[in-house]
Scaffold this active site. Structure first.
Site, PDB file in Angstrom:
ATOM      1  CB  CYS A   1      -7.686   3.549   3.627  1.00 17.31           C
ATOM      2  SG  CYS A   1      -8.476   2.660   4.961  1.00 17.31           S
ATOM      3  CD  GLU A  35      -2.916   1.380   2.169  1.00 14.65           C
ATOM      4  OE1 GLU A  35      -3.016   0.551   3.070  1.00 14.65           O
ATOM      5  OE2 GLU A  35      -3.791   2.241   1.911  1.00 14.65           O
ATOM      6  CD  GLU A  48      -9.984  -2.190   6.152  1.00 14.78           C
ATOM      7  OE1 GLU A  48     -10.337  -1.061   6.524  1.00 14.78           O
ATOM      8  OE2 GLU A  48      -8.964  -2.757   6.566  1.00 14.78           O
TER       9      GLU A  48
HETATM   10  O1  AHR Z   1      -2.820  -1.234   6.456  1.00 11.23           O
HETATM   11  C1  AHR Z   1      -3.218   0.019   6.882  1.00 11.23           C
HETATM   12  C2  AHR Z   1      -4.707   0.259   6.696  1.00 11.23           C
HETATM   13  O2  AHR Z   1      -5.422  -0.601   7.517  1.00 11.23           O
HETATM   14  C3  AHR Z   1      -5.233  -0.038   5.327  1.00 11.23           C
HETATM   15  O3  AHR Z   1      -5.134   1.042   4.487  1.00 11.23           O
HETATM   16  C4  AHR Z   1      -6.672  -0.345   5.555  1.00 11.23           C
HETATM   17  O4  AHR Z   1      -7.178  -1.230   4.608  1.00 11.23           O
HETATM   18  C5  AHR Z   1      -6.676  -0.896   6.956  1.00 11.23           C
HETATM   19  O5  AHR Z   1      -7.669  -0.349   7.721  1.00 11.23           O
END
Ligand code: AHR
Length: 760
Positions: A210, A24, A335
């Site tokens: 996110c 990410e 999520e």
């Molecule tokens: O891994 C960090 C965050 O945790 C991610 O962006 C999200 O998917 C989760 O809530």
């Protein structure tokens, strides 16, 4: 004698692509991380939308005898709309500070510098103290690209790229870029890429998190959700956007590069796309406009897999990759658990199934291991026939120890589990050890198909989230204990899980025998002002303890209501009326200072979306019940019923949460065994105890030749740091193994993995 018997002829599960990675762009994972670009804000696109203190000149400075401004009247192109105008005197200069302490250069290594410019005159490029000045003549009043290679003479971690004006005059600059020549494909930072490749991951999920869904629905908005279609094509024609983690993303690492990187890692790409719904704001694309989002997703599959004669496959081929990337998985959403997501998901699902029936479609089950959102995700997946469900949770080591068998009852015949984000809350050896134990269960659980730790990368000077698997700055890379565990499980994964029986190894050691949740009860306002009244606590024998009414006035003002409730059964109730603010209450009970534990009921938690129960151990939370709920200004009667370690909450008489705070326990030895197509047998074992465990390992019918492997031991509190990266590092071993078995002693507090090779 303790004994492990591995039935090498009895395969119980195909392991496929079980253990992989999750990238990410959080913690500056891309710019200032895996993306090897050394210049920060190379295209003068930084803006306060990305981060309040950013300006288009962030990371740049100048000498006094130079005038500059960022303009947008004659841009390089419409996506890259800002550029630097300078009016320079002879000898004046501009400088870029890079990331962290500055540019990191190594003596005798080469670096590639490029930039676009307009003007007439000579400039020189240098990194004072490392790279001597190299002159370049700018000879065009139209945008033109200039490139050069330089060599560093010295080592520095504080370099500045300096452009010195040898001729006074007016110039324009854009896309001022510098990469180490040794970057992979001119894109990926070598040490980070090497560390990831050494792990031998089977897949990589990207680009978030996110990051994928937090943002505006408008594809052209600077704070848009992550729209993959904007991230391809020539880098200088990509927008430079807000990243929802509070910085700018140049998008130099776009979807084409992610696919290239997966190819480099020899793993399967697993992209995630937003489903036109932002769970943070609750906004969703109108259903009559959802087709555009679906088309963008289909276009992604065509970009990855289409022949070069297709529209998107042609774009990929033009970018330099004629062969398809052979995409097999796609994640819809991250999520999201509100109705807004579940009504949009089917549009994506049906269109992908129809056009690309072989692609595995992954639904999502929210940010917790259990509860209403989790159930809703699974119900949607079962209803639509999703191939997998993406589960996420971050929990204390104690939660993992209490929930090792979490997946044992999951139905192997329904959608499978993609554990797309998980971690135990720290980078200590203890957390890593517990994760390793959990991974032996992930490996064995029939319904678990894919799993990856999160987050993967963190630049130590730009931290959004901890713990993380790999840390770095501009120079160094720090491999955590969690990294080594993940790496061990990937390197010793095998292809088929084998049946194992054990003798005298089934003991479960209780780590606590606390039969109650006792201690302090308190209420904290969570972004609210309001009144708490009609408070009473009733013990099992009927005794009632009243408490006077009070006002909740500011966030973080803790109102201790009862100090020492040492009961195994009690009911605590009170009324609450919000008078100001957006959220609700944090209600803590069972606060036990000796064990550093407590239970937290968040009434209107997160962004006033949740009604959760979390169990805290030494400040680390594990959510053990989740409901979707929005607190309003109405009057609420709240009630908590505690019986032993069972907790029920009620809102206005309606049952809201119903859960048990399970106690951690330890298995005598956590173990998994597998084999590959070359008849190598893999054993992974985790000994959490402070004592050695000696076992006789027998593999009937095996003709063992040798064993190679890794043993990873350490102190539970040990943690690798930038000052001491070698505190906990696995040790490799090799030994002769003969016939069909051998005795082995698993060290205290250890992860052991071995590959047993056989005579042909
Ligand atoms: O891994 C960090 C965050 O945790 C991610 O962006 C999200 O998917 C989760 O809530």
């Amino acid at each position: 004698m303790k004994e492990i018997i591995i039935d090498k002829e009895h395969s119980v599960k195909k392991l496929g692509n079980l253990f992989g990675l999750f990238f990410e762009d959080i913690n500056h994972a891309a710019d200032g991380g895996l993306y090897a670009e050394m210049i920060q804000n190379r295209s003068f696109e930084f803006s306060s939308v990305d981060r309040a203190e950013y300006t288009p000149l962030t990371a740049w400075s100048k000498s006094e005898n130079l005038l500059w401004e960022v303009r947008d009247s004659e841009p390089l192109n419409s996506a890259n709309s800002h550029y630097l105008y300078v009016k320079a005197e002879e000898g004046s200069f501009i400088e870029n500070e890079g990331f962290n302490t500055g540019l990191y250069l190594v003596a005798f290594k080469k670096y590639l510098i490029s930039f676009y410019a307009k003007g007439e005159g000579t400039v020189s490029l240098s990194v004072p103290g490392a790279v001597s000045e190299v002159d370049i003549t700018i000879d065009s009043l139209e945008w033109k690209k200039y490139s050069l290679e330089v060599m560093s003479k010295h080592l520095t971690t504080e370099g500045r790229l300096r452009i010195t004006f040898k001729t006074c005059g007016e110039y324009c600059f854009d896309m001022i870029s510098m990469f180490p020549a040794e970057s992979y494909m001119g894109i990926f930072r070598k040490d980070i890429a090497d560390a990831l490749k050494e792990m031998k991951p089977k897949f990589m999920r990207f680009p978030g998190g996110c990051l994928t869904h937090a943002g505006s629905l408008d594809i052209n908005a600077r704070d848009s959700m992550y729209r993959w279609i904007k991230t391809i094509g020539p880098v200088e024609e990509r927008p430079s956007w807000r990243n929802n983690w509070g910085y700018n993303q140049s998008l130099g690492l776009g979807f084409y590069e992610y696919f290239l990187f997966c190819e480099f890692l020899e793993c399967e790409p697993l992209p995630v796309v937003p489903a036109g719904f932002n769970p943070h704001s609750g906004e969703g694309a109108p259903l009559e406009e959802i087709d555009a989002w679906v088309e963008e997703t289909l276009a992604l599959i065509e970009f990855a897999n289409g022949d070069k004669n297709t529209k998107m496959g042609g774009i990929r081929a033009d970018m330099g990759h004629e062969e398809p990337f052979n995409l097999k998985y796609i994640g819809i959403g991250n999520e999201e658990i509100g109705e807004g997501f579940f009504e949009r998901y089917p549009f994506f699902h049906k269109a992908i199934r129809e056009k690309y029936p072989d692609i595995k479609i992954i639904n999502t089950a929210g940010p917790f291991a259990t509860g209403e959102g989790h159930r809703a995700g699974w119900n949607s997946a079962i209803k639509w026939g999703s191939d997998m469900v993406d589960e996420h949770y971050y929990s204390s080591p104690e939660w993992y120890l209490a929930n090792m068998h979490h997946y044992d009852d999951y139905d192997d015949n329904g959608p499978h589990v993609f554990l797309g984000e998980y971690a135990s809350w720290s980078n200590t050896f203890f957390s890593a050890l517990v994760e390793a134990a959990y991974m032996t269960h992930l490996e064995k659980a029939p319904a678990v198909e894919l799993a990856c730790y999160a987050p993967m990368l963190c630049n130590k000077d730009y931290v959004n989230w901890t713990p993380d698997m790999l840390w770095y700055d501009n120079r160094d890379i720090l491999k955590t204990a969690n990294y080594y565990v993940q790496s061990i499980f990937m390197n010793y994964q095998g292809e088929e899980e084998l049946a194992v029986t054990t003798h005298n190894l089934d003991g479960v050691i209780k780590l606590s025998d606390s039969d109650r949740l006792w201690g302090e009860c308190s209420i904290t306002g969570n972004d609210v002002e309001g009144r708490i009244y009609d408070i009473k606590l009733t013990k099992a024998d009927g005794t009632v303890i009243d408490h006077e009414d009070f006002k909740i006035s500011t966030d973080n003002l803790k109102n201790t209501v009862y100090t020492d409730i040492n009961e195994s059964e009690y009911t605590w109730e009170f009324s609450f009326k919000r008078e100001k603010g957006r959220k609700g209450l944090k209600i803590a009970f069972g606060k036990n200072p000796e064990e550093e534990t407590y239970i937290l009921w968040e009434f209107g938690g997160w962004d006033n979306w949740d009604c959760n129960i979390s169990s805290f151990v030494r400040g680390r939370a594990s959510t053990i019940s989740h409901r979707i709920f929005h607190v309003t200004d109405e009057e609420y009667r709240l009630k908590i019923e505690v019986k032993g370690r069972s907790i029920k909450t009620y809102v206005n008489g309606t049952l809201m949460n119903d859960t048990v705070d399970r106690l951690p326990e330890m298995e005598e030895l956590y173990l998994s065994a597998s084999k590959d197509s070359e008849d190598n047998i893999y054993i992974k074992a985790v000994n959490l105890q402070n004592e050695e465990v000696t076992v006789n390992i027998s593999i009937p019918g095996a003709r063992l030749k040798k064993a190679v492997g890794e043993v990873f031991t350490g102190e539970l509190t040990a943690e690798n740091t930038f000052d001491d990266m070698g505190t906990v590092v696995p040790q490799h071993f090799g030994r002769i193994a003969s016939d069909d078995g051998f005795e082995y002693t698993f060290k205290p507090r250890s992860v052991t993995a071995m590959r047993l090779m056989q005579h042909k």
